[in-house]
Design a protein around this motif. Structure first.
Motif, PDB file in Angstrom:
ATOM      1  N   GLN A  32       0.806  -1.213   0.000  1.00 25.68           N
ATOM      2  CA  GLN A  32       0.000   0.000   0.000  1.00 25.68           C
ATOM      3  C   GLN A  32       0.842   1.267   0.000  1.00 25.68           C
ATOM      4  N   PHE A  33       2.001   1.219   0.650  1.00 24.96           N
ATOM      5  CA  PHE A  33       2.751   2.451   0.868  1.00 24.96           C
ATOM      6  C   PHE A  33       3.981   2.608  -0.025  1.00 24.96           C
ATOM      7  N   GLN A  34       4.438   1.551  -0.694  1.00 32.70           N
ATOM      8  CA  GLN A  34       5.582   1.692  -1.598  1.00 32.70           C
ATOM      9  C   GLN A  34       5.136   2.369  -2.895  1.00 32.70           C
ATOM     10  N   THR A  35       5.918   3.327  -3.350  1.00 29.68           N
ATOM     11  CA  THR A  35       5.534   4.141  -4.508  1.00 29.68           C
ATOM     12  C   THR A  35       5.976   3.553  -5.835  1.00 29.68           C
ATOM     13  N   SER A  36       6.910   2.625  -5.822  1.00 33.23           N
ATOM     14  CA  SER A  36       7.393   2.060  -7.083  1.00 33.23           C
ATOM     15  C   SER A  36       7.588   0.557  -6.942  1.00 33.23           C
ATOM     16  N   GLN A  37       7.543  -0.132  -8.080  1.00 33.80           N
ATOM     17  CA  GLN A  37       7.716  -1.578  -8.078  1.00 33.80           C
ATOM     18  C   GLN A  37       9.126  -1.955  -7.661  1.00 33.80           C
ATOM     19  N   ASP A  38      10.109  -1.166  -8.086  1.00 35.07           N
ATOM     20  CA  ASP A  38      11.502  -1.453  -7.721  1.00 35.07           C
ATOM     21  C   ASP A  38      11.699  -1.354  -6.216  1.00 35.07           C
ATOM     22  N   GLN A  39      11.110  -0.319  -5.631  1.00 31.93           N
ATOM     23  CA  GLN A  39      11.242  -0.146  -4.185  1.00 31.93           C
ATOM     24  C   GLN A  39      10.566  -1.295  -3.442  1.00 31.93           C
ATOM     25  N   PHE A  40       9.396  -1.715  -3.924  1.00 33.16           N
ATOM     26  CA  PHE A  40       8.690  -2.833  -3.303  1.00 33.16           C
ATOM     27  C   PHE A  40       9.509  -4.117  -3.416  1.00 33.16           C
ATOM     28  N   SER A  41      10.097  -4.361  -4.591  1.00 30.61           N
ATOM     29  CA  SER A  41      10.869  -5.592  -4.809  1.00 30.61           C
ATOM     30  C   SER A  41      12.072  -5.647  -3.884  1.00 30.61           C
ATOM     31  N   THR A  42      12.705  -4.498  -3.657  1.00 29.58           N
ATOM     32  CA  THR A  42      13.876  -4.451  -2.781  1.00 29.58           C
ATOM     33  C   THR A  42      13.494  -4.826  -1.348  1.00 29.58           C
ATOM     34  N   GLU A  43      12.388  -4.253  -0.859  1.00 27.05           N
ATOM     35  CA  GLU A  43      11.951  -4.542   0.504  1.00 27.05           C
ATOM     36  C   GLU A  43      11.395  -5.959   0.622  1.00 27.05           C
ATOM     37  N   TYR A  44      10.643  -6.383  -0.387  1.00 30.38           N
ATOM     38  CA  TYR A  44       9.980  -7.678  -0.328  1.00 30.38           C
ATOM     39  C   TYR A  44      10.982  -8.837  -0.258  1.00 30.38           C
ATOM     40  N   LYS A  45      12.170  -8.618  -0.798  1.00 29.79           N
ATOM     41  CA  LYS A  45      13.179  -9.681  -0.790  1.00 29.79           C
ATOM     42  C   LYS A  45      13.420 -10.203   0.630  1.00 29.79           C
ATOM     43  N   TYR A  46      13.458  -9.309   1.606  1.00 28.02           N
ATOM     44  CA  TYR A  46      13.769  -9.717   2.976  1.00 28.02           C
ATOM     45  C   TYR A  46      12.569 -10.414   3.636  1.00 28.02           C
ATOM     46  N   TYR A  47      11.376 -10.006   3.261  1.00 26.70           N
ATOM     47  CA  TYR A  47      10.198 -10.708   3.760  1.00 26.70           C
ATOM     48  C   TYR A  47      10.162 -12.133   3.215  1.00 26.70           C
ATOM     49  N   GLN A  48      10.529 -12.288   1.968  1.00 23.34           N
ATOM     50  CA  GLN A  48      10.533 -13.615   1.372  1.00 23.34           C
ATOM     51  C   GLN A  48      11.582 -14.502   2.015  1.00 23.34           C
ATOM     52  N   LEU A  49      12.733 -13.931   2.373  1.00 24.79           N
ATOM     53  CA  LEU A  49      13.766 -14.700   3.065  1.00 24.79           C
ATOM     54  C   LEU A  49      13.245 -15.225   4.404  1.00 24.79           C
ATOM     55  N   CYS A  50      12.477 -14.382   5.109  1.00 24.29           N
ATOM     56  CA  CYS A  50      11.908 -14.800   6.390  1.00 24.29           C
ATOM     57  C   CYS A  50      10.874 -15.905   6.194  1.00 24.29           C
ATOM     58  N   LEU A  51      10.021 -15.758   5.192  1.00 29.70           N
ATOM     59  CA  LEU A  51       9.001 -16.765   4.925  1.00 29.70           C
ATOM     60  C   LEU A  51       9.624 -18.100   4.544  1.00 29.70           C
ATOM     61  N   ASP A  52      10.688 -18.043   3.745  1.00 36.60           N
ATOM     62  CA  ASP A  52      11.380 -19.275   3.362  1.00 36.60           C
ATOM     63  C   ASP A  52      12.008 -19.951   4.579  1.00 36.60           C
ATOM     64  N   GLN A  53      12.549 -19.151   5.498  1.00 37.43           N
ATOM     65  CA  GLN A  53      13.157 -19.710   6.692  1.00 37.43           C
ATOM     66  C   GLN A  53      12.104 -20.352   7.588  1.00 37.43           C
ATOM     67  N   LEU A  54      10.922 -19.741   7.679  1.00 36.87           N
ATOM     68  CA  LEU A  54       9.840 -20.316   8.474  1.00 36.87           C
ATOM     69  C   LEU A  54       9.432 -21.684   7.937  1.00 36.87           C
ATOM     70  N   LYS A  55       9.418 -21.817   6.627  1.00 39.34           N
ATOM     71  CA  LYS A  55       9.080 -23.113   6.031  1.00 39.34           C
ATOM     72  C   LYS A  55      10.088 -24.179   6.435  1.00 39.34           C
ATOM     73  N   ARG A  56      11.364 -23.788   6.500  1.00 38.77           N
ATOM     74  CA  ARG A  56      12.411 -24.761   6.873  1.00 38.77           C
ATOM     75  C   ARG A  56      12.348 -25.106   8.354  1.00 38.77           C
ATOM     76  N   GLU A  57      11.868 -24.169   9.164  1.00 42.41           N
ATOM     77  CA  GLU A  57      11.850 -24.387  10.608  1.00 42.41           C
ATOM     78  C   GLU A  57      10.664 -25.236  11.062  1.00 42.41           C
ATOM     79  N   ARG A  58       9.706 -25.437  10.204  1.00 40.63           N
ATOM     80  CA  ARG A  58       8.536 -26.220  10.594  1.00 40.63           C
ATOM     81  C   ARG A  58       8.943 -27.651  10.944  1.00 40.63           C
TER      82      ARG A  58
END
Length: 305
Positions: A173-199
């Motif tokens: 909702q708050f990111q103004t550009s796709q590039d900016q969103f992709s940069t931030e989203y990378k770290y969220y995806q890393l966390c989600l991937d780690q959660l899958k491994r920790e299950r």
């Protein structure tokens, strides 16, 4: 602690350090709203490092990503932080520090605790004297170690998954550009991937490690929120005179604080206050004297005056 860990050594030695690898979740007491030292916001899917500082998980990964090494110095204390050594965190609320004044003495709530000699398990009297499960919120404030089973571990990961997904929606909702969103989203995806491994998929249950109930037990009052604030031994004597035996003590007491004596647990204090033998050396403790006039009779007050 993980259910596969042998907790027995920690039941009898209060000074035995808990190995970092054995920890499933950190429990952090807070007397104010927690905040991430990097973004200054409420920690999202909080993770703690071995030094004890807690951050948003994504903030830590972004910070660690600024180095080619597998670790960086903690921004607060400069101890090393490793990407694969971060632990989930649970905050629980405690009361702010109390202040005493003759004009307006602060009231404080205490709960009756029991402990067996030689044991480090000390819990409110209405709870079973065994190593509590991590889901037992009544024991959370008083137990040094708790056992995390598979069900609790899964619920913990699910909660962090939901927090990350909610933050991702806010990010969109708050990111103004796709590039900016992709940069931030990378770290969220890393966390989600780690959660899958920790299950965990192992559903085996570990028997609760119960303690053989002894006839001789220690009884004392501790701050209701679990802080190392105890009722002064003199006040215990007054209550003992009033009620006759510890079994007749009120489960909770609340009264204005008259004075506070601060100390640090050492061998001498441990010998003098044997009921606090489960408190680790070096731990800061406080002893409160209360205005007991509303809890005991005038005859008891006169006896000690």
């Amino acid at each position: 602690m993980d259910q596969d860990v042998d907790v027995e050594p920690y039941l009898f030695d209060p000074d035995l350090p808990v190995e970092w690898e054995m920890i499933d979740q950190l429990v952090v007491p807070m007397n104010k709203d927690p905040s991430c030292p990097i973004c200054l916001g409420e920690p999202c899917a909080p993770r703690g490092s071995k030094c004890g500082h807690v951050y948003c998980w994504t903030c830590l990964l972004r910070y660690l990503d600024m180095s080619d090494k597998q670790w960086r110095k903690c921004p607060i204390c400069f101890d090393p932080i490793y990407r694969d050594k971060l632990k989930p965190v649970l905050f629980y609320r405690t009361n702010p520090p109390i202040t005493c004044s003759v004009q307006s003495p602060a009231a404080m709530d205490f709960v009756l605790i029991r402990r067996q000699p030689g044991s480090c398990v000390a819990l409110p009297t209405h709870l079973e004297l065994s190593v509590p499960e991590a889901s037992n919120r009544e024991a959370l404030a008083f137990s040094r170690v708790m056992v995390s089973d598979t069900q609790y571990h899964q619920r913990l990961l699910d909660e962090q998954w939901d927090q990350l997904q909610e933050s991702i929606q806010e990010l969109k909702q708050f990111q103004t550009s796709q590039d900016q969103f992709s940069t931030e989203y990378k770290y969220y995806q890393l966390c989600l991937d780690q959660l899958k491994r920790e299950r965990k998929t192992d559903d085996k249950k570990k028997m609760k490690q119960k303690q053989n109930v002894q006839e001789t037990q220690f009884f004392y009052y501790q701050s209701k929120d679990g802080q190392h604030i105890y009722l002064h031994p003199m006040d215990i004597k007054v209550l003992k005179h009033e009620y006759g035996s510890y079994s007749q003590f009120p489960l909770q007491v609340s009264a204005p604080v008259l004075s506070i004596q601060e100390s640090t647990m050492d061998e001498d204090l441990r010998k003098r206050c044997k009921y606090l033998g489960h408190v680790p050396l070096g731990c800061d403790v406080s002893f409160c004297q209360l205005d007991l006039s509303s809890l005991v009779s005038d005859a008891t007050l006169e006896h000690f005056n």
